[in-house]
Design a protein around this motif. Sequence first.
Motif, PDB file in Angstrom:
ATOM      1  N   ASP A 261     -16.439  -6.025  19.033  1.00 12.01           N
ATOM      2  CA  ASP A 261     -16.547  -5.435  17.697  1.00 12.01           C
ATOM      3  C   ASP A 261     -15.486  -4.337  17.639  1.00 12.01           C
ATOM      4  N   LEU A 262     -14.399  -4.607  16.950  1.00 20.56           N
ATOM      5  CA  LEU A 262     -13.250  -3.707  16.962  1.00 20.56           C
ATOM      6  C   LEU A 262     -13.595  -2.338  16.387  1.00 20.56           C
ATOM      7  N   ASP A 263     -14.343  -2.320  15.289  1.00 18.37           N
ATOM      8  CA  ASP A 263     -14.709  -1.039  14.683  1.00 18.37           C
ATOM      9  C   ASP A 263     -15.585  -0.217  15.628  1.00 18.37           C
ATOM     10  N   LEU A 264     -16.551  -0.869  16.267  1.00 17.76           N
ATOM     11  CA  LEU A 264     -17.403  -0.165  17.219  1.00 17.76           C
ATOM     12  C   LEU A 264     -16.576   0.382  18.374  1.00 17.76           C
ATOM     13  N   TYR A 411     -15.365   0.289  31.872  1.00 15.79           N
ATOM     14  CA  TYR A 411     -15.970  -0.007  30.572  1.00 15.79           C
ATOM     15  C   TYR A 411     -15.438  -1.322  30.013  1.00 15.79           C
ATOM     16  N   ALA A 412     -16.242  -1.927  29.157  1.00 18.61           N
ATOM     17  CA  ALA A 412     -15.805  -3.126  28.444  1.00 18.61           C
ATOM     18  C   ALA A 412     -16.558  -3.238  27.131  1.00 18.61           C
ATOM     19  N   PHE A 413     -15.903  -3.852  26.157  1.00 24.15           N
ATOM     20  CA  PHE A 413     -16.528  -4.142  24.867  1.00 24.15           C
ATOM     21  C   PHE A 413     -16.501  -5.653  24.661  1.00 24.15           C
ATOM     22  N   THR A 414     -17.676  -6.209  24.433  1.00 23.34           N
ATOM     23  CA  THR A 414     -17.826  -7.641  24.189  1.00 23.34           C
ATOM     24  C   THR A 414     -19.127  -7.869  23.436  1.00 23.34           C
ATOM     25  N   ARG A 415     -19.199  -8.983  22.672  1.00 26.27           N
ATOM     26  CA  ARG A 415     -20.446  -9.351  22.001  1.00 26.27           C
ATOM     27  C   ARG A 415     -21.212 -10.414  22.795  1.00 26.27           C
ATOM     28  N   CYS A 416     -20.674 -10.847  23.916  1.00 27.21           N
ATOM     29  CA  CYS A 416     -21.237 -11.958  24.668  1.00 27.21           C
ATOM     30  C   CYS A 416     -22.061 -11.448  25.852  1.00 27.21           C
ATOM     31  N   PRO A 417     -23.375 -11.686  25.898  1.00 24.56           N
ATOM     32  CA  PRO A 417     -24.187 -11.197  27.014  1.00 24.56           C
ATOM     33  C   PRO A 417     -23.763 -11.745  28.369  1.00 24.56           C
ATOM     34  N   SER A 418     -23.409 -13.018  28.444  1.00 26.91           N
ATOM     35  CA  SER A 418     -23.013 -13.580  29.738  1.00 26.91           C
ATOM     36  C   SER A 418     -21.698 -12.979  30.212  1.00 26.91           C
ATOM     37  N   ARG A 419     -20.775 -12.743  29.296  1.00 26.85           N
ATOM     38  CA  ARG A 419     -19.517 -12.089  29.680  1.00 26.85           C
ATOM     39  C   ARG A 419     -19.786 -10.656  30.119  1.00 26.85           C
ATOM     40  N   ALA A 420     -20.710  -9.967  29.461  1.00 29.26           N
ATOM     41  CA  ALA A 420     -21.069  -8.610  29.866  1.00 29.26           C
ATOM     42  C   ALA A 420     -21.594  -8.601  31.292  1.00 29.26           C
ATOM     43  N   ARG A 421     -22.450  -9.583  31.632  1.00 26.15           N
ATOM     44  CA  ARG A 421     -22.997  -9.652  32.987  1.00 26.15           C
ATOM     45  C   ARG A 421     -21.912  -9.984  34.002  1.00 26.15           C
ATOM     46  N   ARG A 422     -21.036 -10.925  33.679  1.00 23.53           N
ATOM     47  CA  ARG A 422     -19.935 -11.271  34.597  1.00 23.53           C
ATOM     48  C   ARG A 422     -19.051 -10.061  34.846  1.00 23.53           C
ATOM     49  N   THR A 423     -18.750  -9.345  33.788  1.00 19.40           N
ATOM     50  CA  THR A 423     -17.872  -8.182  33.909  1.00 19.40           C
ATOM     51  C   THR A 423     -18.529  -7.092  34.746  1.00 19.40           C
ATOM     52  N   THR A 424     -19.797  -6.848  34.502  1.00 14.52           N
ATOM     53  CA  THR A 424     -20.516  -5.831  35.263  1.00 14.52           C
ATOM     54  C   THR A 424     -20.503  -6.157  36.748  1.00 14.52           C
ATOM     55  N   ARG A 425     -20.730  -7.440  37.087  1.00 17.23           N
ATOM     56  CA  ARG A 425     -20.714  -7.839  38.498  1.00 17.23           C
ATOM     57  C   ARG A 425     -19.323  -7.725  39.103  1.00 17.23           C
ATOM     58  N   ALA A 426     -18.312  -8.053  38.332  1.00 16.58           N
ATOM     59  CA  ALA A 426     -16.961  -8.145  38.886  1.00 16.58           C
ATOM     60  C   ALA A 426     -16.289  -6.794  39.076  1.00 16.58           C
ATOM     61  N   LEU A 427     -16.584  -5.825  38.213  1.00 18.10           N
ATOM     62  CA  LEU A 427     -15.887  -4.541  38.277  1.00 18.10           C
ATOM     63  C   LEU A 427     -16.325  -3.746  39.504  1.00 18.10           C
ATOM     64  N   LYS A 428     -15.361  -3.287  40.275  1.00 11.40           N
ATOM     65  CA  LYS A 428     -15.632  -2.495  41.480  1.00 11.40           C
ATOM     66  C   LYS A 428     -15.703  -1.024  41.091  1.00 11.40           C
ATOM     67  N   SER A 429     -16.891  -0.614  40.696  1.00 10.48           N
ATOM     68  CA  SER A 429     -17.070   0.732  40.176  1.00 10.48           C
ATOM     69  C   SER A 429     -18.515   1.150  40.368  1.00 10.48           C
ATOM     70  N   GLY A 430     -18.722   2.444  40.579  1.00 13.96           N
ATOM     71  CA  GLY A 430     -20.074   2.946  40.727  1.00 13.96           C
ATOM     72  C   GLY A 430     -20.867   2.900  39.445  1.00 13.96           C
ATOM     73  N   MET A 431     -20.182   2.919  38.294  1.00 15.70           N
ATOM     74  CA  MET A 431     -20.850   2.912  36.996  1.00 15.70           C
ATOM     75  C   MET A 431     -20.058   2.035  36.027  1.00 15.70           C
ATOM     76  N   VAL A 432     -20.763   1.264  35.238  1.00 14.10           N
ATOM     77  CA  VAL A 432     -20.137   0.383  34.252  1.00 14.10           C
ATOM     78  C   VAL A 432     -20.823   0.578  32.907  1.00 14.10           C
ATOM     79  N   GLY A 433     -20.033   0.760  31.870  1.00 16.49           N
ATOM     80  CA  GLY A 433     -20.544   0.849  30.511  1.00 16.49           C
ATOM     81  C   GLY A 433     -20.104  -0.354  29.702  1.00 16.49           C
ATOM     82  N   ILE A 434     -21.045  -1.078  29.122  1.00 17.23           N
ATOM     83  CA  ILE A 434     -20.735  -2.202  28.243  1.00 17.23           C
ATOM     84  C   ILE A 434     -21.092  -1.786  26.823  1.00 17.23           C
ATOM     85  N   ASN A 435     -20.090  -1.692  25.973  1.00 19.74           N
ATOM     86  CA  ASN A 435     -20.260  -1.212  24.594  1.00 19.74           C
ATOM     87  C   ASN A 435     -20.852   0.197  24.575  1.00 19.74           C
TER      88      ASN A 435
END
Length: 476
Positions: A261-264, A411-435
Amino acid sequence: MYEGFGQFVGGAWRGSDQRAEVASPVTGKPLGAIPIARPEDTVAAIDAAAKALPALAEMGGFARADALHRIADEMAARADEAAQMISAETGKPIAQSGREWVLSVDQFRWYAEEARRIYGRVVESRVPGGRFEVTREPVGIVGAFTAWNFPASLPARKLAPALAAGCPVVLRPSSQTPGVAMVMVDCIRAGGLPDGAVNLVVGTTANTYGPVMADPRVRKVSLTGSTRVGQQMIRDAAETVKKVSMELGGNAPLIIYDDADLDLALDMTVPAKIANAGQVCVTPDRFFVHDSLHDAFVAEFTRRASAIRLGDGLDPDTEMGPLINASRLQEIDAIVQEAVAAGATLECGGQRASGFNAGHFYEPTVLSNVADDMRVFDEENFGPIAAITRFTDEDMVLARANASPMGLSAYAFTRCPSRARRTTRALKSGMVGINSFALAASEAPFGGTNFSGLGREGGSEGIEDYLDTKLAQIVF
């Protein structure tokens, strides 16, 4: 401005024959002068903490919880004073300062309740008639070192869990922003804790850090600072085998996927990037924007960044204040000029803010066509710079995001729940924010991996580093 404050040792404020000026980042002029600790002041603070340790430990979790709630009540009553102090010393907008103090109060309330939940357990023993009892005890005296960019929340994240666990503290805040830590320590007097439960020293590294690290009575040190300082602390702590926890630098990636969501994303990212003039360890630094959204994102981010109102943080209309000092201003400008010389496109900003004859104001800056090996991308820039690059492939952008040795936030912005989960798992970081950029909360563990630190602050995890585990085998 600092009348009545100084070094806080054994339950009382004390002065010093040495003083240092604290400068306003808005005007460059002195806000006032603070007493500077001598080595003997730091040793006296450790002595006071050692004297307080048995009584603080013996209070028990419920009594310490009541004390932390009294402290929180006093802090809440002095919120306006504290917010004014934060904005005066850092230059950040008063609304941000007020929120920082509220979050600091919340740390004391959260850990008041955690003090009641320091649980042990009983384990079945193989010895006939025996059992194992596992209990938790205070680790001992804590040395706490904090940075200037969040002069209230950083001390609170260390003081609250340490006191909840029963550990006395020697706090060394940044000499660039000492005032709000002094206000906080003054509020702690309302808790009714033993004298010496909290001590504060401000001064040179040799006079403060040195004695704390050398003293074997200090059993744990906690740092919020740079990776370089953290590496040195680990080496120094080895001499007396101190427990170490630290929150160090970041270089957060931000991925804007094609389905975002570009505006968000813009509504949330612009304020996050310019908060505290970008001097935030978890702020997004490396912007990866999908090719299909890139041009629109850059154009609108540039428009909004160009409209940001700069000024004194004490002015309620100010949206972004100055950088902390002249050297930070010079460093930010050097990073930007290097990027432009290497081929990045300057969309807006890129210079010291016009209209300010004093202080350390730098324009919100947007760079596009940034390459991954440019310093603005490769290192934490710690300033109001949005460095933007394109991507098309999901696997490739995740690999690029993970290329940094830092691992504090992502951090990542996406409207797709499965992509959000994939991204959260893949990012090597102590904290991840999705949207979301809302990672700092008393109920949530805050901290990083790799070169971004050790341990966690916040959440039920935050008290763990202040406790030792004891095992007893009891046979009857």
